[in-house]
Scaffold this motif. Structure first.
Motif, PDB file in Angstrom:
ATOM      1  N   ARG A 554      -3.859  26.930 -16.830  1.00  8.93           N
ATOM      2  CA  ARG A 554      -4.734  26.505 -15.743  1.00  8.93           C
ATOM      3  C   ARG A 554      -4.440  27.271 -14.461  1.00  8.93           C
ATOM      4  N   ARG A 555      -5.496  27.507 -13.682  1.00  5.45           N
ATOM      5  CA  ARG A 555      -5.357  28.154 -12.379  1.00  5.45           C
ATOM      6  C   ARG A 555      -5.533  27.170 -11.232  1.00  5.45           C
ATOM      7  N   THR A 556      -5.887  25.948 -11.557  1.00  7.31           N
ATOM      8  CA  THR A 556      -6.109  24.934 -10.530  1.00  7.31           C
ATOM      9  C   THR A 556      -5.857  23.560 -11.134  1.00  7.31           C
ATOM     10  N   LEU A 557      -5.518  22.611 -10.265  1.00  5.45           N
ATOM     11  CA  LEU A 557      -5.370  21.218 -10.691  1.00  5.45           C
ATOM     12  C   LEU A 557      -6.664  20.442 -10.522  1.00  5.45           C
ATOM     13  N   ARG A 558      -7.668  21.058  -9.910  1.00  2.00           N
ATOM     14  CA  ARG A 558      -8.899  20.328  -9.592  1.00  2.00           C
ATOM     15  C   ARG A 558      -9.593  19.821 -10.853  1.00  2.00           C
ATOM     16  N   GLU A 559      -9.684  20.672 -11.869  1.00  2.00           N
ATOM     17  CA  GLU A 559     -10.431  20.291 -13.065  1.00  2.00           C
ATOM     18  C   GLU A 559      -9.783  19.093 -13.758  1.00  2.00           C
ATOM     19  N   THR A 560      -8.456  19.107 -13.876  1.00  2.00           N
ATOM     20  CA  THR A 560      -7.754  18.005 -14.523  1.00  2.00           C
ATOM     21  C   THR A 560      -7.909  16.713 -13.736  1.00  2.00           C
ATOM     22  N   ILE A 561      -7.780  16.803 -12.409  1.00  2.00           N
ATOM     23  CA  ILE A 561      -7.899  15.609 -11.561  1.00  2.00           C
ATOM     24  C   ILE A 561      -9.285  14.995 -11.686  1.00  2.00           C
ATOM     25  N   LEU A 562     -10.323  15.818 -11.593  1.00  2.00           N
ATOM     26  CA  LEU A 562     -11.688  15.286 -11.668  1.00  2.00           C
ATOM     27  C   LEU A 562     -11.987  14.744 -13.059  1.00  2.00           C
ATOM     28  N   ASP A 563     -11.497  15.415 -14.080  1.00  2.00           N
ATOM     29  CA  ASP A 563     -11.726  14.923 -15.437  1.00  2.00           C
ATOM     30  C   ASP A 563     -11.050  13.561 -15.642  1.00  2.00           C
ATOM     31  N   THR A 564      -9.861  13.400 -15.075  1.00  2.00           N
ATOM     32  CA  THR A 564      -9.122  12.143 -15.250  1.00  2.00           C
ATOM     33  C   THR A 564      -9.771  10.999 -14.485  1.00  2.00           C
ATOM     34  N   VAL A 565     -10.165  11.239 -13.230  1.00  2.00           N
ATOM     35  CA  VAL A 565     -10.793  10.138 -12.474  1.00  2.00           C
ATOM     36  C   VAL A 565     -12.144   9.779 -13.075  1.00  2.00           C
ATOM     37  N   ALA A 566     -12.860  10.790 -13.608  1.00  2.00           N
ATOM     38  CA  ALA A 566     -14.156  10.495 -14.230  1.00  2.00           C
ATOM     39  C   ALA A 566     -13.962   9.662 -15.496  1.00  2.00           C
ATOM     40  N   ARG A 567     -12.955  10.005 -16.291  1.00  2.00           N
ATOM     41  CA  ARG A 567     -12.690   9.249 -17.515  1.00  2.00           C
ATOM     42  C   ARG A 567     -12.280   7.813 -17.184  1.00  2.00           C
ATOM     43  N   ASN A 568     -11.479   7.645 -16.146  1.00  2.00           N
ATOM     44  CA  ASN A 568     -11.082   6.294 -15.732  1.00  2.00           C
ATOM     45  C   ASN A 568     -12.248   5.484 -15.194  1.00  2.00           C
ATOM     46  N   SER A 569     -13.189   6.165 -14.550  1.00  2.00           N
ATOM     47  CA  SER A 569     -14.333   5.446 -13.982  1.00  2.00           C
ATOM     48  C   SER A 569     -15.228   4.851 -15.061  1.00  2.00           C
ATOM     49  N   ARG A 570     -15.119   5.386 -16.288  1.00  2.00           N
ATOM     50  CA  ARG A 570     -15.948   4.870 -17.373  1.00  2.00           C
ATOM     51  C   ARG A 570     -15.393   3.572 -17.967  1.00  2.00           C
ATOM     52  N   THR A 571     -14.159   3.239 -17.628  1.00  2.00           N
ATOM     53  CA  THR A 571     -13.560   2.019 -18.181  1.00  2.00           C
ATOM     54  C   THR A 571     -12.992   1.091 -17.118  1.00  2.00           C
TER      55      THR A 571
END
Length: 808
Positions: A554-571
């Motif tokens: 990875r070159r950035t932490l942005r993608e992981t952070i957004l993917d994680t908060v989006a996944r959490n928002s679904r539950t």
């Protein structure tokens, strides 16, 4: 790996107890997890059937008189194969046997006296299922005539099995001979190698079949033999017993032989019915995309383009190293066999088996990248056994297509001094040569050391340290003398990166955020979702990724952070505030990639948990900004937030974080994530705010500063606050107003709490409301004093920003 002791004893003798042998093997790197004993059942002995009579009240039952050594017993038996004169397994009252009629596997029952159709039965004549050594329950187990009456059944049928937990680098010990070789080296007793020589009187093998490898990168060697006139049938009892002892089910003599050799030598094999192979021609190739094959388990498999297929000119006849196809399987009518023994690419084999959900004993071995020399030895051994057990005639010669010839490492140089450097102790030359010789290594010595030839069964040996490890584990790690550490203990060395990361993590946790830890690898497609700038450093591609989902660093932490908060928002419908502090990997084309420490976090959903006394507002820019300010306060850094542009964030809602005291160096960014970016993460909320901090840049800002902690004494004197409504140009930032206000030492806090543009405010202007808190450390301020200070602040705001008091 399950190793029956009786099987192990065929290749090497050992006088020590099984417990001592298990300990020595464990200390040599092959951990014996358990010593299993099967077939040893109390109150079960060898019996002799003296007479068989008809049951008076049941046509299908017999009365069997059994001599069990210490007396005789009459047993009611329903087996059709019981007969006078047989040696059988007799279970006396009190024996604990497998329940042959239970649906639940492994269920046992204790034998009691019972009446069956009015006749008392004292004990039982056992089947293999009741003894727990097989599945057959159609008849009783008939023992050899030379079995002595009264002998405990364990001495006749019992087997002791060493259950060994192997390390991944020892595929040679996935064969009983490999374990025997270690026992030979441990005990010094010679190893008896299996005989692989056979007589071949048939026609030239190349006139009967041919092999072509079209993808040599996935098949390094393919050997095959042809046996004509074989007779398919049950295996001899000794072969069935060998497979049963390790948990394998006997099938027929051909299949059993291939399994036997795999567990004996560690080389998987496969037998084809040659008459079912079109033109008697085998082609080893990649499958075409979407190509289908029906495997031996009668399931249709859809193949990918990287899966290796064994085919004939018309269709696939087997998945290389995984499972054969139903269209070429051995059957009772088979008379001519093509026996395959090959070397396939380990990683490709594992991926194929994983993708098709077809794990097997063959894949367990092939995935460890077997050496090519083992395939020919395995082929010759299996061919010999087929001729002995299934009959027939072997064709002259073997087929050997060998595109990988000459590509494998053949030897390692081992210097005498290197052994001492690695182990810290001198090992006698005699011990080195004997130990390695017993393990099958060939040595050519000189004054400085040895040239060591790598055996065909050891794919794990490639460097001198591998050879030294072999010496150490056989000599015994516990025999290497221990020495205490010499010299002074190492001094503590500061770790600025680790200390900074810990401080940042603590500050964010105290700010109410939760830390996540994610994988350092991702994919180019996933990373592209956050719209990284075009001039970003190149990505670091992995040569051998675990899966396609982890192909680049990875070159950035942005993608992981957004993917994680989006996944959490679904539950989760509550507040979500997550951050990660970790490395990113940047390739600038010169030398090794840069591993840069970064921290990033995001907020989505409501600001507070649902409560009647709490705001239901959603988190916004100021939550992310507040988290950043908490970090900067902890680090003692004064920064400004200035309007900026970043493709990940929404235009006009992005702030670049700068440090004026360090030439306005940029240390991060904070803002609302752009809608088109966040939409790609399939979240259950519409907006997200995020920050990113460059810890490497922050470390440079802190460099040279002494880490100090400042404590302010609580004052008992009262504070006063006043609100100012200012009119300033639209280009003036709230931060500029706050910074000027805070210059006065009496002002302890300056907070902007309102912003307005529109009716009543001139064009090009905006109204800003700021609350100032005044407090003196040594006296109570009067209204006149506060008014004088306020006038000074207004004068400075007017001079620097052109600010005016808004008319009421």
């Amino acid at each position: 790996m399950k190793v029956p002791v009786s099987w192990l004893s065929e290749y090497v003798d050992f006088e020590m107890s099984l417990e001592d042998l298990a300990h020595r093997l464990t200390m040599a790197g092959n951990e014996v997890e358990e010593i299993e004993r099967t077939g040893w059942i109390d109150n079960v002995v060898v019996g002799h059937v003296k007479a068989v009579a008809q049951h008076p009240n049941a046509d299908r039952l017999s009365l069997v008189t059994v001599d069990y050594g210490d007396g005789e017993a009459e047993v009611v038996c329903g087996a059709p194969n019981v007969a006078a004169g047989q040696k059988i397994a007799y279970a006396a009252v009190g024996a604990v046997l497998q329940d042959a009629y239970a649906e639940e596997p492994g269920k046992t029952k204790k034998l009691k006296r019972s009446k069956i159709r009015g006749v008392e039965s004292i004990g039982m004549v056992c089947s293999v299922r009741e003894l727990g050594i097989g599945d057959d329950h159609d008849g009783i187990l008939v023992l050899d005539d030379d079995a002595k009456v009264g002998t405990p059944i364990g001495e006749v049928l019992g087997e002791t099995v060493l259950d060994i937990e192997l390390t991944p680098n020892r595929p040679d010990c996935l064969g009983v001979v490999g374990v025997a070789r270690d026992v030979s080296a441990i005990t010094g007793n010679p190893l008896r190698q299996p005989n692989v020589e056979f007589e071949s009187k048939g026609p030239d093998v190349n006139t009967l079949a041919s092999v072509e490898i079209t993808d040599p990168d996935l098949c390094l060697r393919y050997t095959a033999s042809v046996i004509q006139g074989v007779k398919i049938g049950p295996s001899p009892q000794w072969l069935q017993d060998r497979l049963t002892a390790i948990g394998e089910r006997p099938i027929n003599n051909l299949v059993d032989i291939t399994n036997f050799v795999m567990f004996e030598l560690g080389q998987p094999l496969h037998a084809f019915d040659l008459d079912k192979v079109v033109d008697h021609r085998v082609i080893v190739r990649r499958a075409t995309p979407g190509e289908k094959i029906v495997t031996l388990d009668d399931k249709e498999r859809k193949l990918g383009s990287e899966m290796l297929l064994i085919a004939d000119p018309e269709r696939g006849i087997g998945l290389a190293g995984v499972m054969g196809a139903a269209n070429s399987e051995i059957s009772e009518s088979t008379t001519t066999v093509l026996l395959e023994s090959a070397t396939f690419h380990g990683v490709n084999n594992r991926r194929t088996a994983h993708a098709l959900e077809l794990p097997s004993q063959a894949t367990l071995r092939f995935e460890k990248s077997l050496r090519t020399g083992l395939s020919e030895v395995g082929l010759r051994r299996a061919t010999k056994l087929i001729l002995e057990i299934a009959g027939g005639e072997a064709a002259s010669g073997i087929i050997d297509v060998y595109p990988g010839k000459g590509t494998e490492q053949t030897g390692v140089r081992l210097d005498r001094d290197h052994i001492k450097r690695v182990l810290g102790v001198e090992i006698e030359n005699r011990v080195v040569e004997t130990t390695l010789g017993n393990l099958g290594f060939e040595l050519a010595g000189d004054a400085d050391g040895w040239d060591v030839r790598i055996p065909y069964w050891r794919p794990d040996v490639s460097i001198p340290e591998d050879i030294v490890e072999e010496i150490a584990r056989i000599v015994g790690y516990d025999n290497i003398p221990t020495t205490t550490l010499s010299g002074r203990p190492p001094q503590w060395q500061p770790q600025p990166e680790m200390e900074l990361r810990a401080r940042v993590t603590d500050a964010l946790v105290q700010a109410g955020m939760r830390e996540i830890i994610s994988y350092s690898a991702t994919t180019s497609e996933a990373e592209a979702r956050v719209a990284l700038p075009a001039d970003m450093a190149s990505e670091v591609k992995l040569r051998n990724p675990i899966t396609a989902d982890f192909a680049v660093m990875r070159r950035t932490l942005r993608e992981t952070i957004l993917d994680t908060v989006a996944r959490n928002s679904r539950t989760w419908r509550g507040p979500i505030a997550l951050f990660e502090a970790a490395r990113v990997f940047l390739d600038y084309g010169e030398g090794l990639p840069e591993e840069r420490q970064m921290a990033a976090g995001a907020f989505v959903g409501p600001r507070n948990d649902l409560h009647w006394d709490a705001s239901t507002d959603s988190s916004d820019f100021y939550d992310a900004k507040g988290a950043v300010e908490a970090v900067l306060d902890e680090l003692g850094i004064t920064a400004t937030f200035e309007t900026g542009e970043d493709a990940t964030f929404a235009a006009g809602r992005t702030a670049v974080i700068k440090v004026p005291a360090a030439n306005n160096v940029v240390i991060g960014v904070v803002g609302e994530v752009a809608g088109k970016v966040f939409a790609q993460f399939d979240a259950e909320v519409e907006t997200a705010t995020m920050f990113e901090l460059d810890l490497a840049a922050i470390l440079k800002v802190l460099k040279g500063r002494e880490a100090t902690v400042k404590f302010d004494e609580f004052t008992r004197l009262p504070a006063s606050h006043r609100d100012l409504s200012l009119v300033v140009d639209t280009g003036v930032t709230a931060g500029q107003i706050v910074e000027i206000s805070n210059r006065n030492r009496i002002v302890t806090s300056a907070t902007v709490f309102d912003l307005f543009e529109g009716k009543g405010v001139p064009d090009g202007k905006k109204a800003v409301a700021v609350r100032l808190v005044y407090q003196s450390p040594n006296k109570t301020l009067t209204a006149d004093q506060i008014g004088k200070i306020e006038g000074q602040i207004l004068k400075q705001l007017s001079k620097e920003l052109g600010a005016e008091l808004r008319a009421q």
